[in-house]
Design a protein around this motif. Structure first.
Motif, PDB file in Angstrom:
ATOM      1  N   PHE A   1     -17.210  17.418 -25.272  1.00 39.83           N
ATOM      2  CA  PHE A   1     -16.151  16.772 -24.500  1.00 39.83           C
ATOM      3  C   PHE A   1     -16.676  16.214 -23.176  1.00 39.83           C
ATOM      4  CE2 PHE A   1     -13.109  19.740 -26.867  1.00 39.83           C
ATOM      5  CZ  PHE A   1     -12.825  18.777 -27.815  1.00 39.83           C
ATOM      6  N   ARG A   2     -17.958  16.362 -22.946  1.00 40.88           N
ATOM      7  CA  ARG A   2     -18.620  15.753 -21.790  1.00 40.88           C
ATOM      8  C   ARG A   2     -19.734  14.814 -22.246  1.00 40.88           C
ATOM      9  NH1 ARG A   2     -18.215  18.470 -16.810  1.00 40.88           N
ATOM     10  NH2 ARG A   2     -20.332  17.801 -16.331  1.00 40.88           N
ATOM     11  N   TYR A   3     -19.656  14.340 -23.506  1.00 40.93           N
ATOM     12  CA  TYR A   3     -20.749  13.573 -24.087  1.00 40.93           C
ATOM     13  C   TYR A   3     -20.192  12.402 -24.866  1.00 40.93           C
ATOM     14  CZ  TYR A   3     -25.802  13.742 -24.828  1.00 40.93           C
ATOM     15  OH  TYR A   3     -27.157  13.502 -24.757  1.00 40.93           O
ATOM     16  N   ASP A   4     -21.014  11.372 -25.061  1.00 41.95           N
ATOM     17  CA  ASP A   4     -20.500  10.144 -25.676  1.00 41.95           C
ATOM     18  C   ASP A   4     -20.798  10.066 -27.169  1.00 41.95           C
ATOM     19  OD1 ASP A   4     -23.195   9.941 -25.050  1.00 41.95           O
ATOM     20  OD2 ASP A   4     -23.131   7.800 -24.621  1.00 41.95           O
ATOM     21  N   HIS A   5     -20.515  11.140 -27.898  1.00 44.00           N
ATOM     22  CA  HIS A   5     -20.597  11.140 -29.351  1.00 44.00           C
ATOM     23  C   HIS A   5     -19.187  11.041 -29.938  1.00 44.00           C
ATOM     24  CE1 HIS A   5     -24.875  12.871 -30.221  1.00 44.00           C
ATOM     25  NE2 HIS A   5     -24.891  11.932 -29.297  1.00 44.00           N
ATOM     26  N   PRO A   6     -19.050  10.693 -31.208  1.00 43.90           N
ATOM     27  CA  PRO A   6     -17.710  10.547 -31.806  1.00 43.90           C
ATOM     28  C   PRO A   6     -16.968  11.855 -31.986  1.00 43.90           C
ATOM     29  CG  PRO A   6     -19.392   9.387 -33.107  1.00 43.90           C
ATOM     30  CD  PRO A   6     -20.117  10.255 -32.126  1.00 43.90           C
ATOM     31  N   ASP A   7     -17.643  12.990 -31.857  1.00 37.93           N
ATOM     32  CA  ASP A   7     -17.046  14.271 -32.219  1.00 37.93           C
ATOM     33  C   ASP A   7     -15.834  14.643 -31.374  1.00 37.93           C
ATOM     34  OD1 ASP A   7     -19.413  15.707 -34.077  1.00 37.93           O
ATOM     35  OD2 ASP A   7     -20.099  14.197 -32.666  1.00 37.93           O
ATOM     36  N   ALA A   8     -15.779  14.191 -30.129  1.00 40.71           N
ATOM     37  CA  ALA A   8     -14.644  14.537 -29.279  1.00 40.71           C
ATOM     38  C   ALA A   8     -13.352  13.969 -29.846  1.00 40.71           C
ATOM     39  CB  ALA A   8     -14.879  14.019 -27.856  1.00 40.71           C
ATOM     40  N   LEU A   9     -13.351  12.695 -30.197  1.00 41.66           N
ATOM     41  CA  LEU A   9     -12.154  12.096 -30.776  1.00 41.66           C
ATOM     42  C   LEU A   9     -11.866  12.679 -32.151  1.00 41.66           C
ATOM     43  CD1 LEU A   9      -9.879  10.035 -30.649  1.00 41.66           C
ATOM     44  CD2 LEU A   9     -11.455   8.315 -31.546  1.00 41.66           C
TER      45      LEU A   9
ATOM     46  N   TYR B   1     -24.863   5.172 -28.254  1.00 42.24           N
ATOM     47  CA  TYR B   1     -23.424   4.937 -28.227  1.00 42.24           C
ATOM     48  C   TYR B   1     -22.987   4.271 -26.917  1.00 42.24           C
ATOM     49  CZ  TYR B   1     -23.320   7.912 -32.339  1.00 42.24           C
ATOM     50  OH  TYR B   1     -23.547   8.453 -33.587  1.00 42.24           O
ATOM     51  N   ALA B   2     -23.675   4.595 -25.821  1.00 45.95           N
ATOM     52  CA  ALA B   2     -23.331   3.961 -24.554  1.00 45.95           C
ATOM     53  C   ALA B   2     -23.560   2.459 -24.613  1.00 45.95           C
ATOM     54  CB  ALA B   2     -24.147   4.582 -23.424  1.00 45.95           C
TER      55      ALA B   2
ATOM     56  N   THR C   1     -24.585  -2.896 -36.310  1.00 42.30           N
ATOM     57  CA  THR C   1     -23.684  -1.887 -35.767  1.00 42.30           C
ATOM     58  C   THR C   1     -24.411  -0.556 -35.598  1.00 42.30           C
ATOM     59  OG1 THR C   1     -22.911  -0.980 -37.875  1.00 42.30           O
ATOM     60  CG2 THR C   1     -21.811  -2.974 -37.066  1.00 42.30           C
ATOM     61  N   VAL C   2     -23.747   0.366 -34.912  1.00 39.42           N
ATOM     62  CA  VAL C   2     -24.209   1.747 -34.937  1.00 39.42           C
ATOM     63  C   VAL C   2     -23.926   2.319 -36.323  1.00 39.42           C
ATOM     64  CG1 VAL C   2     -23.833   2.066 -32.468  1.00 39.42           C
ATOM     65  CG2 VAL C   2     -22.004   2.640 -34.069  1.00 39.42           C
ATOM     66  N   ASP C   3     -24.448   3.505 -36.603  1.00 40.23           N
ATOM     67  CA  ASP C   3     -24.315   4.072 -37.950  1.00 40.23           C
ATOM     68  C   ASP C   3     -23.075   4.941 -38.114  1.00 40.23           C
ATOM     69  OD1 ASP C   3     -25.036   6.209 -36.419  1.00 40.23           O
ATOM     70  OD2 ASP C   3     -26.876   6.685 -37.502  1.00 40.23           O
ATOM     71  N   LYS C   4     -22.047   4.698 -37.300  1.00 45.47           N
ATOM     72  CA  LYS C   4     -20.771   5.393 -37.411  1.00 45.47           C
ATOM     73  C   LYS C   4     -19.644   4.356 -37.352  1.00 45.47           C
ATOM     74  CE  LYS C   4     -22.378   9.634 -37.289  1.00 45.47           C
ATOM     75  NZ  LYS C   4     -23.795   9.260 -37.414  1.00 45.47           N
ATOM     76  N   PRO C   5     -18.478   4.672 -37.854  1.00 42.06           N
ATOM     77  CA  PRO C   5     -17.337   3.761 -37.689  1.00 42.06           C
ATOM     78  C   PRO C   5     -16.963   3.661 -36.220  1.00 42.06           C
ATOM     79  CG  PRO C   5     -16.624   5.856 -38.614  1.00 42.06           C
ATOM     80  CD  PRO C   5     -18.123   5.898 -38.595  1.00 42.06           C
ATOM     81  N   PRO C   6     -16.142   2.676 -35.850  1.00 49.99           N
ATOM     82  CA  PRO C   6     -16.054   2.309 -34.428  1.00 49.99           C
ATOM     83  C   PRO C   6     -14.934   2.929 -33.609  1.00 49.99           C
ATOM     84  CG  PRO C   6     -15.004   0.620 -35.754  1.00 49.99           C
ATOM     85  CD  PRO C   6     -15.489   1.674 -36.711  1.00 49.99           C
ATOM     86  N   LEU C   7     -14.078   3.793 -34.170  1.00 51.10           N
ATOM     87  CA  LEU C   7     -12.868   4.166 -33.441  1.00 51.10           C
ATOM     88  C   LEU C   7     -13.171   4.806 -32.087  1.00 51.10           C
ATOM     89  CD1 LEU C   7      -9.822   4.066 -33.652  1.00 51.10           C
ATOM     90  CD2 LEU C   7      -9.859   6.334 -34.677  1.00 51.10           C
ATOM     91  N   SER C   8     -14.125   5.735 -32.031  1.00 49.57           N
ATOM     92  CA  SER C   8     -14.439   6.357 -30.749  1.00 49.57           C
ATOM     93  C   SER C   8     -15.035   5.344 -29.774  1.00 49.57           C
ATOM     94  CB  SER C   8     -15.409   7.522 -30.940  1.00 49.57           C
ATOM     95  OG  SER C   8     -16.666   7.075 -31.412  1.00 49.57           O
TER      96      SER C   8
END
Length: 623
Positions: A151-159, A55-56, A81-88
């Motif tokens: 919330f300290r990591y660059d995965h989509p889950d925080a957003l 993701y980085a 692309t990555v395998d997730k949608p792009p909003l985060s």
């Protein structure tokens, strides 16, 4: 009686003074909670590396190209692309644009999402259960270990969590007067959550629909129409990007990673990020090694238990207690509506995570954390207010006893040598608080305020000491790789130097950049892709180490991109300079054969270089 008190104007002013004092106290408490949460989530971020390179690298790619940012491309040249949608990724890319590429700029948006989610949950729970319950809910979310990690990591889950909490807040506000705008806002925010992590966002929909139909003002027909309107808003806010991908010429956008052979965002949503996660050989069948076998006890097992299960016993007990205590209230009762909303969210999401037999990672449980915190806070407030009743005291005692016992068991299993005194202290305090609940000493009628306050404080310590300590341990060290987990560095498995190695660099990948390879790739300033390598994770690591665009053949999960014919055309057009032999992930179904064919073709037709032990084919130098 003094003249000041007897004067009618003075008497009328006193409630306003009290209201202003209460409002000021609430603002101070909320601000303090936000500052402490910020300290937990932000301090040390600059030492955490890139987290998950995958993701980085996409965030860096989006900072180099607006089109790459729009689609979530892994590379600036629009390969895949990555395998997730792009909003985060949009948030991370904007942060990288603003502050430059660093671990801090990549992680900062997630920390800000976490702070906002904690504050918003506190405000939302306050509206139905009072200021103390609101602060308690926010604090419980803040110190849930999986929340501290994500919330300290660059995965989509925080957003994802922030958007779903925002949707629930809008819904809760709409229940007060039944206004359309709040229902439409809730639907729109769930749609944006879909653009963050696709079908996982929809796990809250049963809770949202149920609570609106049960507790919103107005006739049944009006409520049903508002639910349908919220659904339309959801489709509009989620569907525009899916339609954009479908209408955009495939030659002018990246391949949609994870979409099998269709190159379709809709297939990505329904398949890889949808039903494939739910079932792999049958719903409830054997689970993957990431999270243990599927079953009703999965959330408490050794892989998942310490992530978010700390408050599950209390939440289940207090959900029942709250519904019993508010059983005779009006249909639109706010406290009961809050329990229905957050309780249904908790039950549906928890059951899904327990029984799904497809791919599930322990950190997915961060989506449970807001609901658990809200249910415990609302139900706990109701039980505390009704503590004159023996049934309320029994519920309170049971919640404390089961929760402290679960913490004792999980700490003994997951970190037996990590501060063993903590688990025994939790158990002893929990037993003491349980006894206090079962006696009338702490009740309003028979007890004293100091004894009651002490009983309440002991209950909170027994329930929150475990997750708080685990969260502090999580924040005290850096983690990297694709499967982050919370806890002390010695127990955090893949989350601490696991797949990604220290500092977020994929030390396990055969394509890690050496100093000579870095110089070789950075010398090319003209090619669209300076190099191609098998697997998205390998490509991501190379991009971050060299600052160049790298084509990740096969994507993350073995996508059939590029085909041999596509790759040959890229070479003929001078778009790729080097092919690095080997690579990491990306050799799964569909992508393995084409990637293997490409490597064989390059070996047969182009000059091979050996760069610090790695084979690199110069695609500008045919044999």
């Amino acid at each position: 009686m003094t003249a000041t008190i007897s004067h009618p104007i003075a008497r009328a002013a006193q409630p306003r003074v009290a209201t202003r004092a209460a409002a000021r106290s609430w603002r101070v408490a909320l601000g303090t909670l936000a500052l402490l949460t910020a300290a937990l989530y932000v301090l040390g971020l600059w030492n955490s590396g890139y987290g998950n390179d995958y993701y980085a690298a996409a965030a860096w790619s989006g900072s180099q190209s607006w089109t790459a940012m729009l689609f979530g491309s892994l590379d600036p040249s629009l390969g895949i692309t990555v395998d997730k949608p792009p909003l985060s990724l949009w948030l991370m890319s904007l942060s990288v644009r603003a502050f430059g590429l660093s671990g801090f700029s990549v992680m900062l948006p997630q920390a800000l999402c976490g702070i906002a989610a904690v504050a918003l949950l506190a405000i939302t729970v306050k509206r139905v259960a009072g200021p103390a319950a609101g602060i308690a809910a926010g604090a419980m979310l803040a110190v849930t270990p999986v929340a501290t990690m994500m919330f300290r990591y660059d995965h989509p889950d925080a957003l994802l969590v922030l958007l779903l909490v925002g949707a629930a807040a809008a819904l809760q506000r709409g229940l007060e007067h039944g206004r359309w705008r709040w229902a439409l806002l809730a639907g729109s925010l769930v749609g944006l959550a879909f653009l963050t992590k696709m079908l996982q966002a929809f796990l809250v929909l049963p809770a949202f629909a149920l609570v609106w139909m049960v507790a919103a003002p107005g006739s049944v027909l009006r409520r049903a129409a508002q639910v349908l309107g919220a659904g339309v808003a959801l489709v509009a806010s989620a569907g525009w990007w899916v339609a954009l991908v479908a209408l955009w010429p495939e030659s002018a956008r990246p391949y949609i990673g994870g979409s099998s052979t269709s190159n379709s965002a809709l297939e990505l949503a329904l398949g890889y990020n949808g039903l494939d996660r739910i079932s792999s050989g049958g719903f409830g069948g054997p689970g993957g090694s990431f999270s243990g076998a599927a079953g009703w006890t999965r959330l408490f097992n050794s892989q998942m238990g310490t992530e978010a299960a700390w408050l599950i016993p209390a939440a289940l007990v207090l959900l029942v207690a709250g519904l019993v205590l508010r059983g005779g209230a009006a249909r639109t009762d706010r406290a009961r509506a809050g329990l229905i909303l957050w309780g249904t969210w908790m039950l549906v999401t928890g059951a899904t995570f327990s029984l799904m037999s497809g791919i599930i990672h322990p950190y997915y449980t961060v989506a449970l954390a807001p609901a658990l915190a809200a249910v415990v806070a609302i139900g706990g407030a109701l039980v505390w207010k009704a503590r004159d009743l023996i049934e309320a005291r029994v519920f309170g005692a049971l919640a404390v006893l089961l929760t402290s016992g679960a913490a004792w068991a999980m700490l003994g299993r997951s970190a037996a040598s990590w501060h063993p005194e903590l688990r025994w202290a939790i158990l002893i305090i929990g037993i003491g608080a349980t006894i206090a609940w079962l006696t009338p000493l702490a009740t309003k009628r028979h007890g004293s305020a100091p004894i009651g306050a002490a009983a309440l404080a002991a209950s909170l310590v027994a329930m929150l000491a475990g997750p708080t300590a685990w969260s502090l341990a999580t924040a005290s060290h850096s983690s990297s790789g694709s499967m982050a987990s919370s806890g002390p560095a010695s127990t955090s498995g893949f989350g601490s130097g696991g797949m990604g190695g220290p500092g977020g660099q994929s030390s396990s990948s055969s394509s890690s950049s050496t100093s000579e390879l870095t110089k070789l790739l950075q010398a090319d300033t003209k090619s669209d892709w300076v190099a191609a390598v098998s697997g998205a994770q390998s490509a991501a690591s190379l991009e971050l180490q060299t600052g160049t665009s790298v084509l990740g053949m096969g994507g993350w999960s073995g996508d059939p991109f590029p085909s041999l014919a596509q790759f040959q055309q890229y070479v003929e057009d001078g778009r790729i300079h080097y092919l690095i032999s080997g690579g990491g992930m990306g050799g799964g179904p569909g992508g393995g054969s084409s990637t293997s064919e490409i490597q064989q073709w390059a070996a047969a037709n182009y000059e091979a270089l050996t760069v610090d032990g790695q084979t690199v084919y110069d695609l500008t130098s045919p044999l």
